[in-house]
Design an enzyme around this catalytic site. Sequence first.
Site, PDB file in Angstrom:
ATOM      1  N   GLU A  70       0.818  -1.211   0.000  1.00  0.00           N
ATOM      2  CA  GLU A  70       0.000   0.000   0.000  1.00  0.00           C
ATOM      3  C   GLU A  70       0.856   1.268   0.000  1.00  0.00           C
ATOM      4  OE1 GLU A  70      -3.972   0.368   2.635  1.00  0.00           O
ATOM      5  OE2 GLU A  70      -2.077   0.553   3.708  1.00  0.00           O
ATOM      6  N   PRO A  71       1.700   1.402  -0.982  1.00  0.00           N
ATOM      7  CA  PRO A  71       2.626   2.537  -0.979  1.00  0.00           C
ATOM      8  C   PRO A  71       1.994   3.820  -1.491  1.00  0.00           C
ATOM      9  CG  PRO A  71       2.988   1.218  -2.934  1.00  0.00           C
ATOM     10  CD  PRO A  71       1.837   0.572  -2.192  1.00  0.00           C
ATOM     11  N   GLY A  72       2.449   4.937  -0.988  1.00  0.00           N
ATOM     12  CA  GLY A  72       2.082   6.247  -1.519  1.00  0.00           C
ATOM     13  C   GLY A  72       3.350   6.906  -2.044  1.00  0.00           C
ATOM     14  N   ARG A  73       4.186   7.303  -1.087  1.00  0.00           N
ATOM     15  CA  ARG A  73       5.416   8.029  -1.398  1.00  0.00           C
ATOM     16  C   ARG A  73       6.248   7.363  -2.505  1.00  0.00           C
ATOM     17  NH1 ARG A  73       7.759  11.311   1.826  1.00  0.00           N
ATOM     18  NH2 ARG A  73       6.556  10.499   3.567  1.00  0.00           N
ATOM     19  N   ARG A 107       6.382  20.358   3.122  1.00  0.00           N
ATOM     20  CA  ARG A 107       7.199  19.373   3.843  1.00  0.00           C
ATOM     21  C   ARG A 107       8.407  19.954   4.581  1.00  0.00           C
ATOM     22  NH1 ARG A 107       9.604  15.475   1.450  1.00  0.00           N
ATOM     23  NH2 ARG A 107       9.214  13.936   3.040  1.00  0.00           N
ATOM     24  N   CYS A 159       4.089  35.788   4.573  1.00  0.00           N
ATOM     25  CA  CYS A 159       4.390  36.631   5.716  1.00  0.00           C
ATOM     26  C   CYS A 159       4.468  35.751   6.946  1.00  0.00           C
ATOM     27  CB  CYS A 159       3.348  37.723   5.872  1.00  0.00           C
ATOM     28  SG  CYS A 159       3.625  38.977   4.631  1.00  0.00           S
TER      29      CYS A 159
HETATM   30  C1  LIG Z   1      -0.375   7.171   4.227  1.00  0.00           C
HETATM   31  C2  LIG Z   1      -0.715   5.742   4.193  1.00  0.00           C
HETATM   32  C3  LIG Z   1       0.007   4.863   3.382  1.00  0.00           C
HETATM   33  C4  LIG Z   1       1.145   5.289   2.496  1.00  0.00           C
HETATM   34  O1  LIG Z   1       2.265   5.693   3.198  1.00  0.00           O
HETATM   35  P1  LIG Z   1       3.611   5.996   2.379  1.00  0.00           P
HETATM   36  O2  LIG Z   1       4.600   6.282   3.448  1.00  0.00           O
HETATM   37  O3  LIG Z   1       3.340   7.164   1.509  1.00  0.00           O
HETATM   38  O4  LIG Z   1       3.935   4.776   1.599  1.00  0.00           O
HETATM   39  C5  LIG Z   1      -0.377   3.553   3.366  1.00  0.00           C
HETATM   40  N1  LIG Z   1      -1.405   3.115   4.118  1.00  0.00           N
HETATM   41  C6  LIG Z   1      -2.112   3.929   4.909  1.00  0.00           C
HETATM   42  C7  LIG Z   1      -3.238   3.386   5.706  1.00  0.00           C
HETATM   43  C8  LIG Z   1      -1.792   5.265   4.977  1.00  0.00           C
HETATM   44  O5  LIG Z   1      -2.496   6.071   5.769  1.00  0.00           O
END
Ligand SMILES: *Cc1c(COP(=O)(O)O)cnc(C)c1O
Length: 419
Positions: free
Chosen positions: A266-269, A305, A339
């Site tokens: 379940e990756p995002g980054r 960030r 600002c």
């Molecule tokens: C944010 C999140 C992710 C992804 O995290 P990354 O660090 O971006 O890979 C996966 N699962 C859940 C439930 C999240 O909240």
Amino acid sequence: MNAPTTRHTIPDDTLREVAQQHGTPCWVYDAAAIRGRIERLKKFGVVRYAQKANSNVHVLRLLRELGVVVDAVSLGEIERAVAAGFVGSGEPAGIVYASDILDRTVLQRIAQLKIPVNIGSPQMLEQLAQASPGHAVWLRINPGFGSGFNRKTNTGGEFSKHGIWHENVQECYGLIRRHELQLVGLHMHIGSGADVGHLRRVCDAMVNEVRKCPIDIQAVSAGGGLPATYREGDKELDVGEIFDVWSAARATIEAHLGHPVSLEIEPGRYVVANSGCLVSEVRAKKSVGANQFVLVDAGFNDLMRPSMYGSFHQIEIVPQAGAPARGNVRPTIVGGPLCEAGDLFTQEAGGGIVTQDMPEPEVGDLAVFNDAGAYCASMSSNYNSRTLAPEVLLDGGSRRLIRRRQRMDELLALELSCD
Ligand SMILES: *Cc1c(COP(=O)(O)O)cnc(C)c1O
């Protein structure tokens, strides 16, 4: 191989043209980089993209075409997924809802679209059972330890608000049975990619939880947390290594259950971070005592960030077309127009101000923030009444605006429509 930041695949001229056409600040993503990451993740049967990292509908569509499914953590993210063509049901489900609570509007939409819910509190089970009998659920477990690069990103242990504390899991199974909800699988999201020792600990915890689970399950999720590269010399993630450890855990789980289970990641980054950059224009520079400041037309309302976490984004100077490469490399503090004293892009965790070495730019040069594809545009705000910046997707030779710049009248409409 040490990872070159992906931005280097985007030629300077392309960045200049984008800046010319759409103005600055502007986000630019490279579809090829995103495809490359999905290719490497394909070993995992199911890649479930955590869209909060970058939830542009066109990015979601690209991912859907690659066979990826998604997570949603708000009503807005559900609607984005739907707009991108994902459906709630299916095997695996196109969308899974994964917030820590169920608010009233979200609950209705989830019931309507049959979107499975990743449960993070016992109350979610009760509320869901009432709104949608027999609904599909995952159980997110906090195994009692975590990892993460600081307290705000730690997703396990005693100070995490996420998931069901491991000692309270049995109680949730009781609720699932009593309310006749359908348990799909178990989930842990506590940073899978930190190091192999940590990963084994996570996998052991998962195997242990499956053994204690009184209900038969079809799937386990490894969560996200796979690292991207930000600094020169950062080591590129070995997805194969992570897969091997999880694959062994799955084999143990399948032997215990006596049937196959699907393994989700379940990756995002990892999917998007290295695919994009933020293009800004240098508008001013000044000496302040011993320090050299460069001020650009992007602020922390655009790229949060560094101010929020002290995160590092390499900043590159792209001189104006036809101008010579800039020399005179010096330690530089880079800031924006807000600002607010903390509107600086060169910070460390805790808010200490640091510098980055870069050639002295001329006003009108571009300052490009690398590796800004994840948790960047999606974290932008309207602070200081600044409009959201446009997003551009490069794909081979094509260049497509995938979000136009927010207009000032759109910003004001929410208030003026109350007249
Ligand atoms: C944010 C999140 C992710 C992804 O995290 P990354 O660090 O971006 O890979 C996966 N699962 C859940 C439930 C999240 O909240």
